[in-house]
Design an enzyme around this catalytic site. Structure first.
Site, PDB file in Angstrom:
ATOM      1  N   PRO A   1      51.737  46.746  42.332  1.00 23.95           N
ATOM      2  CA  PRO A   1      51.690  46.544  40.875  1.00 23.95           C
ATOM      3  C   PRO A   1      52.336  45.237  40.438  1.00 23.95           C
ATOM      4  CG  PRO A   1      52.300  48.805  41.391  1.00 23.95           C
ATOM      5  CD  PRO A   1      52.332  48.058  42.685  1.00 23.95           C
ATOM      6  N   TYR A   2      53.469  44.910  41.034  1.00 22.75           N
ATOM      7  CA  TYR A   2      54.180  43.675  40.688  1.00 22.75           C
ATOM      8  C   TYR A   2      53.348  42.449  41.054  1.00 22.75           C
ATOM      9  CZ  TYR A   2      58.061  40.313  40.485  1.00 22.75           C
ATOM     10  OH  TYR A   2      58.884  39.242  40.185  1.00 22.75           O
ATOM     11  N   THR A   3      52.778  42.468  42.263  1.00 20.56           N
ATOM     12  CA  THR A   3      51.974  41.346  42.737  1.00 20.56           C
ATOM     13  C   THR A   3      50.736  41.141  41.867  1.00 20.56           C
ATOM     14  OG1 THR A   3      52.739  41.627  45.013  1.00 20.56           O
ATOM     15  CG2 THR A   3      50.669  40.442  44.702  1.00 20.56           C
TER      16      THR A   3
ATOM     17  N   ILE B   1      59.731  43.675  35.047  1.00 17.52           N
ATOM     18  CA  ILE B   1      60.221  44.711  35.947  1.00 17.52           C
ATOM     19  C   ILE B   1      59.510  44.547  37.289  1.00 17.52           C
ATOM     20  CG2 ILE B   1      60.717  46.357  34.096  1.00 17.52           C
ATOM     21  CD1 ILE B   1      58.108  47.821  34.867  1.00 17.52           C
TER      22      ILE B   1
ATOM     23  N   LYS C   1      51.752  39.620  38.527  1.00 12.41           N
ATOM     24  CA  LYS C   1      52.211  38.236  38.617  1.00 12.41           C
ATOM     25  C   LYS C   1      51.060  37.275  38.922  1.00 12.41           C
ATOM     26  CE  LYS C   1      56.537  38.688  37.624  1.00 12.41           C
ATOM     27  NZ  LYS C   1      57.076  38.094  36.378  1.00 12.41           N
TER      28      LYS C   1
END
Length: 350
Positions: free
Chosen positions: A205-207, A144, A210
């Site tokens: 949050p995504y960074t 997500i 990842k």
């Protein structure tokens, strides 16, 4: 050897540029030839893919079936299973073309955030992969993006939610099927992102997740090499999949604003919130590619090529913008973001 070194030292600038360009073309040519060789007996290479409800995972499952591969597809919803099964019918139960075997699909419910769910899937694979001599590849595709908004509007719950799926999900899944991969001397294929190379404002949050999963893969690449297992990372740019559904992203930004503390709202102002919503939509509409087949093809190559790459950069934004930027000194990256920031929404207090 000394004479060659002496000659290189006396090259003109133009000669050096030409020699470098020729060497680069030679590298690309040799790589292209090596990467064109595909593994044989694909009908014996079992593949396990997470996140097959839609997008890249669904596309990859269908492509593997088309080439006669046994596919184990993890889906989060029953609707995803039913939809995938309907689309898979054209590759199953019909005579194979050009001597190809028919693909075999086993789709099931799976939640990568649940130890119980992942362990249940691992037991299923343990039983069903015996005839294939283990698992040829696990593709950690489920993920997500999380909320597209500044860190001041986020809490730990948001970071934990994204990391549970994008970071701990792949770790949990890979560990659960590792012994099956060892039997087949298989492959771990992981989607990361250009956000594992360049930290983009509004995607904290995504960074973070990842970067974490990319680091995990760099570690296990070395640890699993003695067992004959290879590890491959995809670094796609922005693609127009359900992952970046515009309405969903806008609703999440709205939710983050409504839940923000009053002092944060005062510090940023309503105008910042409205401008951020528009800027996010404009960015995605401008940069997101509709060619999701590029990512599916990169996945498939990592699974089936005799000489797959360790890292795949996918999409023109990844190749021409974000990856080159990732090699720049941090100070220069900061300067570029400062220039871009001149045209971005400003907090009211600044």
């Amino acid at each position: 050897m000394l004479s060659l070194l002496h000659s290189l030292l006396h090259l003109t600038i133009l000669e050096a540029i030409f020699l470098g360009f020729a060497g680069f073309l030679l590298f690309l040519t040799v790589r292209y030839i090596l990467e064109s060789f595909q593994l044989g007996d694909l009908h014996k290479k079992a593949v396990f893919i997470t996140g097959c409800d839609s997008g890249f995972g669904r596309g990859l499952a269908l492509k593997c079936l088309e080439h006669g591969m046994p596919v184990f597809a993890g889906c989060l919803t029953r609707q995803g299973i039913e939809s995938l099964s309907v689309d898979a019918k054209k590759f199953i139960g019909k005579s194979g073309e050009k001597g190809r075997e028919n693909g075999r699909l086993d789709a099931f419910l799976m939640d990568v955030t649940s130890d119980e769910s992942v362990e249940k899937v691992a037991k299923r694979l343990e039983e069903k992969c015996q005839e294939f001599g283990g698992l040829h590849a696990v593709v950690n595709n489920a993920g997500i993006t999380g909320k597209h908004i500044a860190d001041d509007f986020l809490d730990m719950e948001e970071y934990l939610k994204v990391a549970e799926i994008n970071l701990w999900g792949p770790v949990r899944t890979t560990q659960a099927v590792k012994k099956l991969l060892k039997r087949a001397k298989g492959r771990v294929v992981q989607v990361a992102s250009i956000c594992a190379r360049v930290g983009l404002p509004g995607l904290g949050p995504y960074t973070a997740a990842k970067y974490g999963v990319s680091g995990y893969c760099d570690v296990i690449r070395q640890e699993l090499r003695p067992f004959g297992i290879s590890v491959h990372i995809l670094e796609p740019g922005f693609f127009d999949t359900p992952l970046i559904n515009r309405q969903k992203i806008d609703a999440e930004i709205q939710e983050a604003w409504e839940l923000a503390p009053s002092e944060v709202k005062k510090e940023y102002g309503v105008q910042y919130f409205q401008d951020s919503r528009q800027a996010t939509q404009l960015f995605l509409n401008t940069i997101a590619s509709s060619q999701i087949s590029l990512v599916v093809d990169a996945y498939f190559h990592a699974i089936t090529a005799r000489h797959p790459r360790s890292r795949y950069q996918v999409g023109w934004d990844s190749i021409l913008l974000f990856i080159p930027m990732s090699y720049l000194p941090t100070g220069l990256q900061d300067y570029i973001f400062t220039i871009i920031g001149l045209f971005m929404p400003k907090p009211a207090s600044r």
